[in-house]
Design a protein around this motif. Structure first.
Motif, PDB file in Angstrom:
ATOM      1  N   ALA A 173       0.885  -1.237   0.098  1.00 11.42           N
ATOM      2  CA  ALA A 173       0.112   0.020   0.019  1.00 11.42           C
ATOM      3  C   ALA A 173       0.809   1.166  -0.040  1.00 11.42           C
ATOM      4  CB  ALA A 173      -0.751   0.174   1.288  1.00 11.42           C
ATOM      5  N   ARG A 174       2.125   1.120   0.182  1.00  9.32           N
ATOM      6  CA  ARG A 174       3.072   2.236   0.132  1.00  9.32           C
ATOM      7  C   ARG A 174       3.416   2.869  -1.248  1.00  9.32           C
ATOM      8  NH1 ARG A 174       7.786  -0.122   3.666  1.00  9.32           N
ATOM      9  NH2 ARG A 174       7.318  -1.640   2.050  1.00  9.32           N
ATOM     10  N   LEU A 175       3.097   2.206  -2.146  1.00 10.63           N
ATOM     11  CA  LEU A 175       3.434   2.485  -3.608  1.00 10.63           C
ATOM     12  C   LEU A 175       2.263   3.599  -3.969  1.00 10.63           C
ATOM     13  CD1 LEU A 175       4.150  -1.045  -5.274  1.00 10.63           C
ATOM     14  CD2 LEU A 175       5.521   0.664  -4.302  1.00 10.63           C
ATOM     15  N   HIS A 176       2.953   4.265  -5.123  1.00  7.18           N
ATOM     16  CA  HIS A 176       1.900   5.355  -5.385  1.00  7.18           C
ATOM     17  C   HIS A 176       0.840   4.639  -6.165  1.00  7.18           C
ATOM     18  CE1 HIS A 176       0.512   8.421  -8.418  1.00  7.18           C
ATOM     19  NE2 HIS A 176       1.010   9.531  -7.422  1.00  7.18           N
ATOM     20  N   PRO A 177      -0.361   5.344  -6.379  1.00 12.72           N
ATOM     21  CA  PRO A 177      -1.624   4.823  -7.001  1.00 12.72           C
ATOM     22  C   PRO A 177      -1.158   4.194  -8.655  1.00 12.72           C
ATOM     23  CG  PRO A 177      -2.185   6.547  -5.625  1.00 12.72           C
ATOM     24  CD  PRO A 177      -0.753   6.659  -5.754  1.00 12.72           C
ATOM     25  N   LEU A 178      -0.352   4.918  -9.233  1.00 12.72           N
ATOM     26  CA  LEU A 178      -0.183   4.538 -10.665  1.00 12.72           C
ATOM     27  C   LEU A 178       0.804   3.344 -10.627  1.00 12.72           C
ATOM     28  CD1 LEU A 178       0.588   8.154 -12.172  1.00 12.72           C
ATOM     29  CD2 LEU A 178      -1.446   6.764 -12.369  1.00 12.72           C
ATOM     30  N   GLU A 179       1.568   3.299  -9.651  1.00 13.65           N
ATOM     31  CA  GLU A 179       2.378   2.027  -9.738  1.00 13.65           C
ATOM     32  C   GLU A 179       1.657   0.825  -9.130  1.00 13.65           C
ATOM     33  OE1 GLU A 179       6.819   3.876  -8.364  1.00 13.65           O
ATOM     34  OE2 GLU A 179       5.397   3.314  -6.733  1.00 13.65           O
ATOM     35  N   GLN A 180       0.648   0.903  -8.107  1.00 13.17           N
ATOM     36  CA  GLN A 180      -0.161   0.180  -7.516  1.00 13.17           C
ATOM     37  C   GLN A 180      -1.158  -0.576  -8.937  1.00 13.17           C
ATOM     38  OE1 GLN A 180      -2.449   1.598  -4.368  1.00 13.17           O
ATOM     39  NE2 GLN A 180      -0.693   1.524  -2.986  1.00 13.17           N
ATOM     40  N   GLU A 181      -1.511   0.341  -9.542  1.00 13.30           N
ATOM     41  CA  GLU A 181      -2.248   0.246 -10.718  1.00 13.30           C
ATOM     42  C   GLU A 181      -1.466  -0.940 -11.603  1.00 13.30           C
ATOM     43  OE1 GLU A 181      -3.729   2.983 -13.447  1.00 13.30           O
ATOM     44  OE2 GLU A 181      -5.562   2.257 -13.296  1.00 13.30           O
ATOM     45  N   LEU A 182      -0.292  -0.357 -11.768  1.00 10.85           N
ATOM     46  CA  LEU A 182       0.762  -1.322 -12.783  1.00 10.85           C
ATOM     47  C   LEU A 182       0.681  -2.798 -12.112  1.00 10.85           C
ATOM     48  CD1 LEU A 182       2.473  -1.496 -15.156  1.00 10.85           C
ATOM     49  CD2 LEU A 182       4.363  -0.541 -13.852  1.00 10.85           C
ATOM     50  N   VAL A 183       0.921  -2.938 -10.812  1.00  9.51           N
ATOM     51  CA  VAL A 183       1.169  -4.050 -10.236  1.00  9.51           C
ATOM     52  C   VAL A 183       0.108  -4.690 -10.216  1.00  9.51           C
ATOM     53  CG1 VAL A 183       1.391  -5.291  -8.047  1.00  9.51           C
ATOM     54  CG2 VAL A 183       2.810  -3.220  -8.335  1.00  9.51           C
ATOM     55  N   VAL A 184      -1.302  -4.223 -10.299  1.00 13.25           N
ATOM     56  CA  VAL A 184      -2.491  -4.951 -10.529  1.00 13.25           C
ATOM     57  C   VAL A 184      -2.761  -5.556 -11.906  1.00 13.25           C
ATOM     58  CG1 VAL A 184      -5.190  -4.857 -10.493  1.00 13.25           C
ATOM     59  CG2 VAL A 184      -3.788  -3.524  -8.526  1.00 13.25           C
ATOM     60  N   PHE A 185      -2.440  -4.912 -12.825  1.00  7.97           N
ATOM     61  CA  PHE A 185      -2.538  -5.081 -14.164  1.00  7.97           C
ATOM     62  C   PHE A 185      -1.290  -6.300 -14.529  1.00  7.97           C
ATOM     63  CE2 PHE A 185      -4.281  -0.862 -15.908  1.00  7.97           C
ATOM     64  CZ  PHE A 185      -5.509  -1.266 -15.377  1.00  7.97           C
ATOM     65  N   ARG A 186       0.064  -5.991 -14.119  1.00  7.74           N
ATOM     66  CA  ARG A 186       0.754  -7.336 -14.126  1.00  7.74           C
ATOM     67  C   ARG A 186       0.338  -8.544 -13.623  1.00  7.74           C
ATOM     68  NH1 ARG A 186       4.789  -4.618 -12.672  1.00  7.74           N
ATOM     69  NH2 ARG A 186       5.525  -4.005 -14.715  1.00  7.74           N
ATOM     70  N   ALA A 187      -0.192  -8.485 -12.507  1.00  4.77           N
ATOM     71  CA  ALA A 187      -0.632  -9.735 -11.670  1.00  4.77           C
ATOM     72  C   ALA A 187      -1.976 -10.315 -12.393  1.00  4.77           C
ATOM     73  CB  ALA A 187      -1.144  -9.190 -10.194  1.00  4.77           C
ATOM     74  N   SER A 188      -2.825  -9.398 -13.198  1.00 11.07           N
ATOM     75  CA  SER A 188      -3.915  -9.885 -13.807  1.00 11.07           C
ATOM     76  C   SER A 188      -3.592 -10.732 -15.041  1.00 11.07           C
ATOM     77  CB  SER A 188      -4.861  -8.578 -14.134  1.00 11.07           C
ATOM     78  OG  SER A 188      -5.280  -8.071 -12.934  1.00 11.07           O
ATOM     79  N   ALA A 189      -2.511  -9.960 -15.745  1.00 14.18           N
ATOM     80  CA  ALA A 189      -2.232 -10.796 -17.162  1.00 14.18           C
ATOM     81  C   ALA A 189      -1.418 -11.995 -16.631  1.00 14.18           C
ATOM     82  CB  ALA A 189      -0.882  -9.645 -17.603  1.00 14.18           C
ATOM     83  N   GLY A 190      -0.909 -12.214 -15.525  1.00 12.78           N
ATOM     84  CA  GLY A 190       0.006 -13.389 -15.113  1.00 12.78           C
ATOM     85  C   GLY A 190      -1.204 -14.307 -14.738  1.00 12.78           C
ATOM     86  N   HIS A 191      -2.297 -13.902 -13.925  1.00 11.62           N
ATOM     87  CA  HIS A 191      -3.237 -14.948 -13.745  1.00 11.62           C
ATOM     88  C   HIS A 191      -4.291 -15.489 -14.768  1.00 11.62           C
ATOM     89  CE1 HIS A 191      -6.602 -16.458 -11.511  1.00 11.62           C
ATOM     90  NE2 HIS A 191      -7.394 -15.847 -11.917  1.00 11.62           N
ATOM     91  N   LEU A 192      -4.462 -14.543 -15.632  1.00 10.37           N
ATOM     92  CA  LEU A 192      -5.032 -14.901 -16.958  1.00 10.37           C
ATOM     93  C   LEU A 192      -4.346 -15.646 -17.846  1.00 10.37           C
ATOM     94  CD1 LEU A 192      -6.988 -11.565 -17.527  1.00 10.37           C
ATOM     95  CD2 LEU A 192      -7.972 -13.833 -16.603  1.00 10.37           C
ATOM     96  N   ARG A 193      -3.151 -15.559 -17.727  1.00 13.24           N
ATOM     97  CA  ARG A 193      -2.275 -16.441 -18.615  1.00 13.24           C
ATOM     98  C   ARG A 193      -2.153 -17.955 -18.082  1.00 13.24           C
ATOM     99  NH1 ARG A 193       3.814 -15.089 -17.805  1.00 13.24           N
ATOM    100  NH2 ARG A 193       3.141 -16.063 -16.090  1.00 13.24           N
ATOM    101  N   ASP A 194      -2.077 -18.065 -16.804  1.00 10.40           N
ATOM    102  CA  ASP A 194      -2.089 -19.360 -16.025  1.00 10.40           C
ATOM    103  C   ASP A 194      -3.697 -19.941 -16.278  1.00 10.40           C
ATOM    104  OD1 ASP A 194       0.463 -18.901 -15.159  1.00 10.40           O
ATOM    105  OD2 ASP A 194      -0.324 -18.086 -13.197  1.00 10.40           O
ATOM    106  N   ARG A 195      -4.707 -19.113 -16.384  1.00  8.08           N
ATOM    107  CA  ARG A 195      -5.863 -19.699 -16.645  1.00  8.08           C
ATOM    108  C   ARG A 195      -6.107 -20.128 -17.911  1.00  8.08           C
ATOM    109  NH1 ARG A 195     -11.355 -16.349 -15.645  1.00  8.08           N
ATOM    110  NH2 ARG A 195     -10.689 -15.541 -17.620  1.00  8.08           N
TER     111      ARG A 195
END
Length: 258
Positions: A173-195
């Protein structure tokens, strides 16, 4: 002679008597017709009855063979029908798995596109802001909302929400919102690739099972046709009045498999 024949055909009692007398006189006729039989009549009678007994045993064996063939043909037909139904269900499961692969592939492509767009925006410098308690609370709320939204859209697993609330599994939660959004998108892409990869594996397994079920169904159907043809060939040996119906040896219409 015509009168005798007509009487035998129209009146059952004289015919039965005539047949009985003919059977009783058969041994005597055999004895008189053979000089060897006249010298040893007892042996000839024993041989005659032995032949008759063997014929009766062969007739009973043929009837049992016909009954067994008919029963086997019916059992194989039932098994073939069940195998065909199972093959249809496996085929439907394979088609469903194929659709899931297409959906998972498109979801991964969309996630990858979102990530690329966010990475392009990340080329600009992240705005700086002080790490005050108020700012940290706002960033924490932003992170929780972003992860929850991604999970609701199916981009992340439901467990990611609990991890984000607990601050574990890389959620910071200490990251900037833009960086947090990037982390969410990167995790989403990884999760959907695994699926997508899991969907591909499931589709391959379903295809294997469907093909195996189809081959089993075809094999049983062929065996059913063969068994029915054999039972039909032995139909004349069935006991009279048994009421047994021999399965028809006609090939069914083959299903179309892709």
């Amino acid at each position: 002679m015509n009168v005798v024949a007509e009487m035998l055909l129209t009146t059952p009692a004289p015919a039965a008597i005539w047949a009985t007398l003919w059977i009783l006189t058969l041994p005597a006729m055999l004895l008189l017709a053979s000089p060897q039989a006249m010298r040893n009549p007892w042996q000839t009678l024993c041989s005659t009855f032995s032949v008759l007994r063997e014929r009766g045993e062969k007739r009973r064996a043929a009837q049992l063979e016909a009954l067994a063939a008919t029963q086997f043909a019916e059992e194989v037909r039932v098994a073939a029908d069940r195998a065909a139904l199972a093959a249809e269900r496996w085929q439907e499961r394979w088609e469903t798995a194929s659709d899931e692969v297409a959906i998972a592939w498109q979801a991964w492509l969309d996630a990858d596109a979102r990530l690329r767009t966010r990475l392009a925006g990340a080329a600009f410098r992240t705005p700086w802001s002080a790490q005050t308690p108020t700012e940290y609370a706002a960033r924490e709320r932003f992170l929780h909302k972003a992860v929850r939204t991604a999970a609701d859209n199916g981009w992340l697993p439901a467990a990611a929400v609990a991890d984000a609330l607990a601050g574990r599994a890389g959620w910071d939660a200490r990251l900037h919102p833009l960086e947090q959004e990037l982390v969410v998108f990167r995790a989403s892409a990884g999760h959907l690739r695994d699926r997508y990869e899991r969907a591909v594996a499931a589709e391959q397994a379903a295809r294997h099972d469907a093909e195996l079920a189809r081959r089993t169904s075809d094999s049983l159907r062929q065996e059913s046709w063969t068994a029915s043809a054999r039972a039909a060939g032995l139909r004349r040996r069935l006991p009279a009045g048994s009421g047994i119906v021999v399965p028809a040896a006609e090939p069914a219409v083959a299903a179309v498999w892709r």
